[in-house]
Design a protein around this motif. Structure first.
Motif: not given
Length: 649
Positions: A453-481
Motif C-alpha cells: 500500500t505504501v509503495n503504491r501510494e508513493l508511486g501515485a504521489w510521484l506520478a511514476s511506477s516501480f518495477p516489480g520485484i521478482r521472487l528469484w531476483e529477491f532470493v538470489v540477492s538476499m543470499v548474496l547479501v
C-alpha cells in the motif's frame, strides 16, 4: 517567493556566523544551526503546499527559474532532514578552532544544494554548481594549516572542475538550439544537439557523483572533518549529479546511447567502488568507496528508465550513510586514527553498536530495511533491460554487504578490550550520539516501503511506477547479501588475527582505488599546478613588467609635475603679492591725499567766503545802496531773460 528556500540557509549562515564563531557554548551553536535547517525544511514544505515559484529576468533572453516537481520536492525534503542532525553533530564533535566557520559553511551548503535541486534552467544550475564546488573546496580544506589537506582539497576541486566543463558545453548547445536555457525546451533539440547536450550533462554528473573515472576524488575529500564527509556524501555534493540526471532523464531518453552509458559506467563504478571499500583499511575511505558504489547503482536505475527508484535510493542512502560517517568520526577521534585495526583496539560506547548496526545492515541491503527495497528496485530495473544486468547489480549488492560487515565488525568486535581514548576536544556524548539515534530511527522507518500500500501510494504521489520485484531476483540477492555479511566478518577476524599486517599487493591495489588517485594527481592536478606556475612566471615577467614600467613612468611624470608645479604655483602667488603691494602703495598715496583734501577744501572755501563776506560789512550806507542797486539790476536782467526765453516778447 520560492527564492526564499535556497537563500534562507545562506543568509542565516551569514547573519549567525559571528554568533557561531564567538559563542562559548557548543550546545547553543548546535541548536541554533539545527533550527536554521529545520526552518528550511518548513519553508520547503510550505512553499510546495502554497504553490510557490520563482522567476528572475536575467535579460530578455535568459531567466533564472526555480520550481517544484514531485521528484525535486522529495529531494528538497531529504536535504534538510539529513543535514539538521549533521550540523548538530558537527557543533558537538568537531574541534573548537574555527568551528563557527565550519558550521556556517555546512548550513550555507544546504541552501546551495537546494538551488541545484530546484533549478528549472541551466543558468540557475550553473550558478549553484559553481558555488557548490567552491564550498566543497573550503570544507574539505577546513584544516588548511596542514599542507596535505590543502593539496587534497585542491585535487578534489580540480578533478570535479574538469568534469564540470561538460555542463558548460551542454548550456552552450541548449542556448544555440532554443535561444534560452530553460529545461522546458530541451526536448525540442535536434538529434545531434541532443546527443552533445547529453554528453556534456553526463560528464558533469559523473564528476560530481564520483563515477569512474572521477571516483578517486572522494579519497581526497576524506581530508575534511567527519561532519563534512557526512554532508558531502549523504545529501549534497555527491548527490548533485544524480539529482540533475533524474530530472533530465525523460528529456534525454531518446538519445540512443544515454541509457546504456549510464548503466555501463554505473555498474563499473558499483563493482569497483565495492572492491575498493572491501579492501580499504581506512574507515572513512571504506565509506567513500561505498558512496561511489551506491551512486553507481542510482545511475543504473536512471539509465534503465526508472529515475524514481534512483531518487528513493538516494533518500535512503543519505539516511544510512550520514550516521556511519558520524560513527567513523567518533571512533577515529577515540582511536587517534581512522585505521580500522587501530579502531578495533579501543572501546567505543555500547549505544553506538546498535545505531551503527542498523545503518550498516541498511547499507548491506538486508531485508526488511527500506534501503533493501530500493536496492531491489535497482535490481528489478536492471532486469527489465536484461537479466544478466540484474545479476551484476546483485553482485554489487553482495559487495555492499562485505564492506558493511567489515566496517561494523572492525569497530565493535573487540570493543570491550580497552577504554575510550581522549575526547577532550569534543562535547558531551549525548550531543554527539543524539543525531545518530534520530537518523537510525529514520532508517528503520524506511522499512514501510516494503508494504504494498505504501509503495503504491508513493508511486501515485510521484506520478511514476516501480518495477516489480521478482521472487528469484529477491532470493538470489538476499543470499548474496548474507554471504557478503559472512565474508566481511571473516575478513575482520583474519585481519585481527594477523595483527594489522601490511596489505597484500592485490588488496593494496584495490585499497588505492586502482591507483586512479595517483593518475588524477599526475594527469590533472600536476599539469594544472604546473600551468599555474608558468602563468604566474609569465605574469611576473610580462604583465608585472608592464605594470612596473607604467608605475615608473607615472612616478617620473609626477616628479616633473611637482617641480614645474612648484614653479608655477610659486610664481602666481609671488606675482599676486607684488601687485598687491604696489596697488597698496599707490592707493595709499592717492587715497591719503584725497582723504585729506575732501575735508580741507570745503573748509578753505568756507573760510575764503567768510572773509569776503566780512569785507562787505563796512558800515557805510553808500556801500549798502550800491549792493542793493546791483541786486535789483541782476533781478531785472534775470526777469527779462526769462520773458524773452518764454517768447512773451
Amino acid at each position: 517567493m520560492l527564492w526564499l528556500a535556497p537563500l534562507f540557509p545562506i543568509i542565516a549562515a551569514l547573519l549567525l556566523y559571528r554568533f557561531w564563531a564567538t559563542s562559548p557554548s557548543r550546545l547553543a551553536i548546535a541548536w541554533s544551526a539545527a533550527a536554521v535547517v529545520f526552518l528550511e525544511l518548513a519553508i520547503v514544505w510550505f512553499a510546495e503546499a502554497s504553490g510557490w515559484s520563482g522567476v528572475l529576468n536575467w535579460n530578455r533572453h535568459l531567466q533564472l527559474g526555480i520550481g517544484f516537481t514531485p521528484l525535486t520536492f522529495l529531494a528538497a525534503l531529504v536535504v534538510p532532514v539529513v543535514a539538521a542532525p549533521i550540523v548538530f553533530f558537527a557543533a558537538a564533535h568537531e574541534e573548537p578552532e574555527r568551528l563557527g566557520r565550519l558550521i556556517a559553511l555546512l548550513v550555507g551548503f544546504v541552501g546551495v544544494m537546494q538551488l541545484i535541486i530546484l533549478a528549472r534552467d541551466l543558468l540557475s544550475l550553473l550558478i549553484a554548481w559553481e558555488i557548490a564546488g567552491a564550498f566543497s573546496w573550503l570544507l574539505i580544506g577546513h584544516r588548511f594549516q596542514d599542507p596535505e589537506r590543502g593539496r587534497n582539497a585542491s585535487q578534489a576541486f580540480l578533478v570535479t572542475r574538469a568534469g564540470d566543463l561538460g555542463l558548460y558545453l551542454a548550456a552552450f548547445v541548449a542556448f544555440q538550439q532554443a535561444g534560452n536555457l530553460a529545461y522546458a525546451g530541451l526536448d525540442q533539440m535536434s538529434p545531434v544537439a541532443a546527443s552533445l547536450f547529453a554528453a556534456g550533462v553526463t560528464v558533469a554528473a559523473f564528476s560530481k557523483s564520483a563515477q569512474l573515472p572521477f571516483s578517486p576524488w572522494l579519497f581526497a575529500a576524506m581530508s575534511g572533518p567527519a561532519s563534512v564527509s557526512a554532508l558531502l556524501h549523504a545529501a549534497t555534493m555527491v548527490a548533485a549529479g544524480v539529482v540533475l540526471l533524474m530530472q533530465l532523464q525523460p528529456m534525454l531518453a531518446d538519445v540512443s546511447w544515454f541509457g546504456p552509458v549510464l548503466m555501463t559506467v554505473g555498474l563499473a563504478t558499483a563493482l569497483a567502488g565495492g572492491l575498493v571499500a572491501a579492501a580499504s583499511p581506512h574507515a572513512k575511505r571504506l565509506l567513500a568507496g561505498s558512496t561511489s558504489a551506491h551512486y553507481g547503482l542510482m545511475f543504473v536505475a536512471i539509465g534503465a528508465g526508472y529515475p524514481v527508484v534512483a531518487l528513493l535510493h538516494f533518500a535512503l542512502h543519505a539516511l544510512m550513510k550520514a550516521p556511519l560517517f558520524m560513527v567513523a568520526g567518533i571512533a577515529g577521534h577515540q582511536a587517534g586514527s581512522y585505521n580500522l585495526a587501530n579502531i578495533a583496539r579501543v572501546r567505543l560506547p555500547d549505544s553506538l553498536i546498535y545505531t551503527s548496526a542498523i545503518a550498516a545492515l541498511a547499507l548491506a541491503g538486508l531485508f526488511p530495511l527500506g534501503a533493501a527495497w530500493t536496492k531491489e528496485g535497482v535490481v528489478s530495473a536492471a532486469g527489465v533491460v536484461a537479466p544478466w544486468l540484474a545479476i551484476v547489480v546483485m553482485l554489487a549488492g553482495g559487495l555492499s554487504a562485505v564492506y558493511a560487515a567489515r566496517f561494523q565488525w572492525s569497530l565493535f568486535l573487540r570493543h570491550k578490550e580497552k577504554q575510550p581514548g581522549n575526547s577532550s576536544t569534543s562535547g558531551p556524548a549525548w550531543q554527539q550520539h543524539g543525531p545518530l539515534y534520530v537518523l537510525a530511527v529514520l532508517v528503520l522507518s524506511g522499512s514501510v516501503l516494503w508494504l504494498p500500500t505504501v509503495n503504491r501510494e508513493l508511486g501515485a504521489w510521484l506520478a511514476s511506477s516501480f518495477p516489480g520485484i521478482r521472487l528469484w531476483e529477491f532470493v538470489v540477492s538476499m543470499v548474496l547479501v548474507l554471504l557478503g555479511l559472512f565474508a566481511g566478518y571473516r575478513m575482520v577476524t583474519t585481519e585481527l588475527g594477523q595483527g594489522g599486517r601490511r596489505l597484500s599487493a592485490g588488496r593494496d591495489f584495490l585499497a588505492r582505488w586502482l591507483f586512479l588517485p595517483q593518475l588524477a594527481q599526475r594527469f590533472v592536478v600536476m599539469p594544472v599546478d604546473a600551468l599555474s606556475r608558468r602563468l604566474a612566471t609569465l605574469d611576473d615577467k610580462a604583465v608585472d613588467a608592464v605594470v612596473r614600467a607604467g608605475a615608473r613612468f607615472a612616478l617620473w611624470l609626477a616628479s616633473v609635475g611637482v617641480r614645474s608645479g612648484e614653479s608655477l604655483s610659486d610664481l602666481l602667488p609671488r606675482g599676486g603679492a607684488r601687485f598687491g603691494l604696489a596697488l597698496a602703495a599707490t592707493s595709499s598715496r592717492c587715497l591719503e591725499w584725497l582723504s585729506d583734501q575732501l575735508p580741507e577744501a570745503p573748509s578753505r572755501l568756507s573760510g575764503l567766503a567768510g572773509h569776503q563776506i566780512r569785507r562787505l560789512q563796512s558800515g557805510m550806507l553808500h556801500h549798502y545802496y550800491s549792493l542793493m542797486a546791483a541786486g535789483v539790476g541782476v533781478f531785472v536782467l534775470t526777469l527779462l531773460f526769462a520773458i524773452i526765453k518764454g517768447g512773451l516778447l
